[in-house]
Design a protein around this motif. Structure first.
Motif, PDB file in Angstrom:
ATOM      1  N   LYS A  48       0.825  -1.206   0.000  1.00 30.09           N
ATOM      2  CA  LYS A  48       0.000   0.000   0.000  1.00 30.09           C
ATOM      3  C   LYS A  48       0.861   1.259   0.000  1.00 30.09           C
ATOM      4  O   LYS A  48       0.551   2.247  -0.694  1.00 30.09           O
ATOM      5  CB  LYS A  48      -0.917  -0.009   1.224  1.00 30.09           C
ATOM      6  N   ILE A  49       1.953   1.232   0.757  1.00 30.08           N
ATOM      7  CA  ILE A  49       2.836   2.393   0.810  1.00 30.08           C
ATOM      8  C   ILE A  49       3.482   2.627  -0.551  1.00 30.08           C
ATOM      9  O   ILE A  49       3.596   3.769  -1.006  1.00 30.08           O
ATOM     10  CB  ILE A  49       3.899   2.200   1.909  1.00 30.08           C
ATOM     11  N   TYR A  50       3.898   1.533  -1.214  1.00 23.04           N
ATOM     12  CA  TYR A  50       4.483   1.716  -2.544  1.00 23.04           C
ATOM     13  C   TYR A  50       3.445   2.238  -3.530  1.00 23.04           C
ATOM     14  O   TYR A  50       3.766   3.057  -4.403  1.00 23.04           O
ATOM     15  CB  TYR A  50       5.075   0.411  -3.059  1.00 23.04           C
ATOM     16  N   ASP A  51       2.200   1.776  -3.409  1.00 23.74           N
ATOM     17  CA  ASP A  51       1.150   2.283  -4.303  1.00 23.74           C
ATOM     18  C   ASP A  51       0.966   3.784  -4.151  1.00 23.74           C
ATOM     19  O   ASP A  51       0.726   4.496  -5.136  1.00 23.74           O
ATOM     20  CB  ASP A  51      -0.176   1.561  -4.013  1.00 23.74           C
ATOM     21  N   ILE A  52       1.088   4.273  -2.910  1.00 19.25           N
ATOM     22  CA  ILE A  52       0.989   5.721  -2.680  1.00 19.25           C
ATOM     23  C   ILE A  52       2.149   6.436  -3.349  1.00 19.25           C
ATOM     24  O   ILE A  52       1.979   7.476  -3.998  1.00 19.25           O
ATOM     25  CB  ILE A  52       0.958   6.015  -1.170  1.00 19.25           C
ATOM     26  N   LEU A  53       3.372   5.874  -3.217  1.00 22.35           N
ATOM     27  CA  LEU A  53       4.541   6.487  -3.846  1.00 22.35           C
ATOM     28  C   LEU A  53       4.433   6.464  -5.367  1.00 22.35           C
ATOM     29  O   LEU A  53       4.867   7.402  -6.043  1.00 22.35           O
ATOM     30  CB  LEU A  53       5.808   5.756  -3.409  1.00 22.35           C
ATOM     31  N   ALA A  54       3.840   5.404  -5.911  1.00 23.67           N
ATOM     32  CA  ALA A  54       3.745   5.251  -7.363  1.00 23.67           C
ATOM     33  C   ALA A  54       2.562   5.990  -7.968  1.00 23.67           C
ATOM     34  O   ALA A  54       2.438   6.031  -9.199  1.00 23.67           O
ATOM     35  CB  ALA A  54       3.657   3.773  -7.728  1.00 23.67           C
ATOM     36  N   GLN A  55       1.697   6.563  -7.161  1.00 20.65           N
ATOM     37  CA  GLN A  55       0.481   7.189  -7.670  1.00 20.65           C
ATOM     38  C   GLN A  55       0.745   8.284  -8.706  1.00 20.65           C
ATOM     39  O   GLN A  55       0.044   8.348  -9.719  1.00 20.65           O
ATOM     40  CB  GLN A  55      -0.345   7.746  -6.504  1.00 20.65           C
ATOM     41  N   PRO A  56       1.733   9.173  -8.512  1.00 20.24           N
ATOM     42  CA  PRO A  56       1.981  10.185  -9.549  1.00 20.24           C
ATOM     43  C   PRO A  56       2.318   9.584 -10.908  1.00 20.24           C
ATOM     44  O   PRO A  56       1.904  10.118 -11.940  1.00 20.24           O
ATOM     45  CB  PRO A  56       3.158  10.987  -8.979  1.00 20.24           C
ATOM     46  N   MET A  57       3.060   8.481 -10.933  1.00 17.57           N
ATOM     47  CA  MET A  57       3.378   7.828 -12.199  1.00 17.57           C
ATOM     48  C   MET A  57       2.171   7.094 -12.760  1.00 17.57           C
ATOM     49  O   MET A  57       1.872   7.179 -13.969  1.00 17.57           O
ATOM     50  CB  MET A  57       4.536   6.851 -11.995  1.00 17.57           C
ATOM     51  N   LEU A  58       1.449   6.378 -11.897  1.00 14.39           N
ATOM     52  CA  LEU A  58       0.283   5.626 -12.371  1.00 14.39           C
ATOM     53  C   LEU A  58      -0.778   6.538 -12.957  1.00 14.39           C
ATOM     54  O   LEU A  58      -1.491   6.152 -13.886  1.00 14.39           O
ATOM     55  CB  LEU A  58      -0.311   4.808 -11.209  1.00 14.39           C
ATOM     56  N   ALA A  59      -0.888   7.754 -12.439  1.00 12.48           N
ATOM     57  CA  ALA A  59      -1.905   8.684 -12.930  1.00 12.48           C
ATOM     58  C   ALA A  59      -1.641   9.131 -14.354  1.00 12.48           C
ATOM     59  O   ALA A  59      -2.564   9.594 -15.035  1.00 12.48           O
ATOM     60  CB  ALA A  59      -1.987   9.889 -12.001  1.00 12.48           C
ATOM     61  N   THR A  60      -0.390   9.012 -14.823  1.00 10.99           N
ATOM     62  CA  THR A  60      -0.055   9.468 -16.177  1.00 10.99           C
ATOM     63  C   THR A  60       0.048   8.323 -17.179  1.00 10.99           C
ATOM     64  O   THR A  60       0.208   8.575 -18.374  1.00 10.99           O
ATOM     65  CB  THR A  60       1.283  10.226 -16.159  1.00 10.99           C
ATOM     66  N   LEU A  61      -0.021   7.063 -16.715  1.00 13.33           N
ATOM     67  CA  LEU A  61       0.050   5.927 -17.630  1.00 13.33           C
ATOM     68  C   LEU A  61      -1.255   5.763 -18.390  1.00 13.33           C
ATOM     69  O   LEU A  61      -2.324   6.138 -17.890  1.00 13.33           O
ATOM     70  CB  LEU A  61       0.377   4.652 -16.857  1.00 13.33           C
ATOM     71  N   PRO A  62      -1.214   5.193 -19.594  1.00 14.60           N
ATOM     72  CA  PRO A  62      -2.452   4.941 -20.349  1.00 14.60           C
ATOM     73  C   PRO A  62      -3.379   3.996 -19.591  1.00 14.60           C
ATOM     74  O   PRO A  62      -2.911   3.200 -18.762  1.00 14.60           O
ATOM     75  CB  PRO A  62      -1.935   4.301 -21.651  1.00 14.60           C
ATOM     76  N   PRO A  63      -4.667   4.055 -19.828  1.00  8.60           N
ATOM     77  CA  PRO A  63      -5.603   3.153 -19.140  1.00  8.60           C
ATOM     78  C   PRO A  63      -5.221   1.694 -19.345  1.00  8.60           C
ATOM     79  O   PRO A  63      -4.936   1.260 -20.465  1.00  8.60           O
ATOM     80  CB  PRO A  63      -6.946   3.482 -19.792  1.00  8.60           C
ATOM     81  N   GLY A  64      -5.211   0.939 -18.274  1.00  3.19           N
ATOM     82  CA  GLY A  64      -4.862  -0.470 -18.344  1.00  3.19           C
ATOM     83  C   GLY A  64      -3.385  -0.759 -18.194  1.00  3.19           C
ATOM     84  O   GLY A  64      -3.008  -1.918 -18.006  1.00  3.19           O
ATOM     85  N   SER A  65      -2.520   0.253 -18.268  1.00  8.35           N
ATOM     86  CA  SER A  65      -1.074   0.046 -18.128  1.00  8.35           C
ATOM     87  C   SER A  65      -0.697  -0.046 -16.650  1.00  8.35           C
ATOM     88  O   SER A  65      -1.325   0.584 -15.791  1.00  8.35           O
ATOM     89  CB  SER A  65      -0.299   1.184 -18.788  1.00  8.35           C
ATOM     90  N   ARG A  66       0.341  -0.817 -16.383  1.00  9.39           N
ATOM     91  CA  ARG A  66       0.821  -0.981 -15.011  1.00  9.39           C
ATOM     92  C   ARG A  66       2.340  -0.962 -15.020  1.00  9.39           C
ATOM     93  O   ARG A  66       2.978  -1.148 -16.061  1.00  9.39           O
ATOM     94  CB  ARG A  66       0.318  -2.301 -14.413  1.00  9.39           C
ATOM     95  N   MET A  67       2.908  -0.755 -13.860  1.00  2.36           N
ATOM     96  CA  MET A  67       4.355  -0.830 -13.721  1.00  2.36           C
ATOM     97  C   MET A  67       4.781  -2.297 -13.684  1.00  2.36           C
ATOM     98  O   MET A  67       3.978  -3.189 -13.362  1.00  2.36           O
ATOM     99  CB  MET A  67       4.807  -0.086 -12.465  1.00  2.36           C
ATOM    100  N   ILE A  68       6.057  -2.555 -13.994  1.00  6.22           N
ATOM    101  CA  ILE A  68       6.552  -3.919 -14.054  1.00  6.22           C
ATOM    102  C   ILE A  68       7.702  -4.094 -13.078  1.00  6.22           C
ATOM    103  O   ILE A  68       8.296  -3.122 -12.602  1.00  6.22           O
ATOM    104  CB  ILE A  68       7.019  -4.285 -15.479  1.00  6.22           C
TER     105      ILE A  68
END
Length: 264
Positions: A48-68
């Protein structure tokens, strides 16, 4: 031929007592970080903490894209590192207090009055720099990268590379926000004057952009997001140092003149 006299038992006892005090302060600081780490590990958890840190990047990814995650143990180790970083940031006031408690007995009274406000203000400024980076800089940089990328590319950032990137920016902006403290210390110690700092303003602006070009991604927007706050913080530091100088001058003027003594 003379030889150095051996240390007296009292000096050895004092040195050993300092080492024991240092060890106890370090243990308390480490324990405070570990306790907060355990609490964060239990709730809300490293993922959950990493998801919070990654939120700025996830917000700019195309729909359906995820980090690897490329590495085998990366999905486990990276969230653990992020949780440990969060624990250290939350425990920073305790860590700095332990450092203060160790050095305080050796300081003069006027140094003690100056040291504690500097520790508190530098901690707040470092955290403010990290917050500015997370809420402002990440949004600007990642949005710029997303709009600049070709449509034929689907961005899927690696979580370990992302952690290294954000750690670099966190450190850069945290240190950058310490500029007012550095300016005040330079003036208080007499190394430079306020007038001298104002005269080198142009060099400071050029230096700010050079530093930003080194520590930020190679695009003008990222460099500006660091260089501009550096310049503003420098001006804030000069203003604060000038106010402290004026206050010191007024205090010296209000002191009664004891040099003139009536003689009989």
């Amino acid at each position: 031929m003379t030889q150095d006299s051996p240390a007296s038992p009292a000096e050895e006892d004092t040195f050993i007592s300092h080492l024991i005090e240092l060890r106890s302060r370090l243990i308390r600081a480490v324990v405070s970080v570990l306790v907060i780490f355990v609490v964060l590990f239990i709730y809300p958890g490293p993922g959950k903490i990493y998801d919070i840190l990654a939120q700025p990047m996830l917000a700019t990814l195309p729909p359906g894209s995820r980090m690897i995650a490329v590495g085998v143990i990366t999905p486990f180790m990276v969230p653990i590192k992020v949780t440990l970083l969060a624990a250290f940031v939350l425990a920073l006031p305790i860590v700095l207090y332990q450092a203060w408690a160790f050095v305080a007995p050796g300081l003069y009274k006027n140094e003690k009055r100056l040291a504690m406000p500097l520790i508190i203000s530098s901690t707040l400024l470092f955290l403010l720099g990290m917050a500015f980076c997370y809420f402002v800089v990440f949004h600007i940089v990642f949005h710029f990268i997303a709009t600049f990328a070709p449509h034929s590319i689907t961005p899927s950032p690696d979580i370990e590379a992302y952690l290294s990137f954000v750690m670099t920016l966190f450190l850069a902006f945290g240190v950058a926000f310490e500029v007012p403290i550095v300016v005040i210390l330079l003036v208080k110690t007499g190394m430079v004057t306020v007038a001298k700092l104002r005269s080198v303003r142009g060099y400071v602006i050029v230096g700010a952009f050079i530093i930003a070009a080194v520590v930020t991604p190679p695009d003008a927007l990222s460099q500006f997001t660091l260089a501009f706050p550096l310049c503003v913080l420098f001006e804030i530091g000069v203003l604060a140092a000038s106010m402290l100088d004026k206050r010191k001058a007024r205090a010296e003027e209000e002191k009664p003149d004891t040099t003139d003594v009536d003689t009989m």
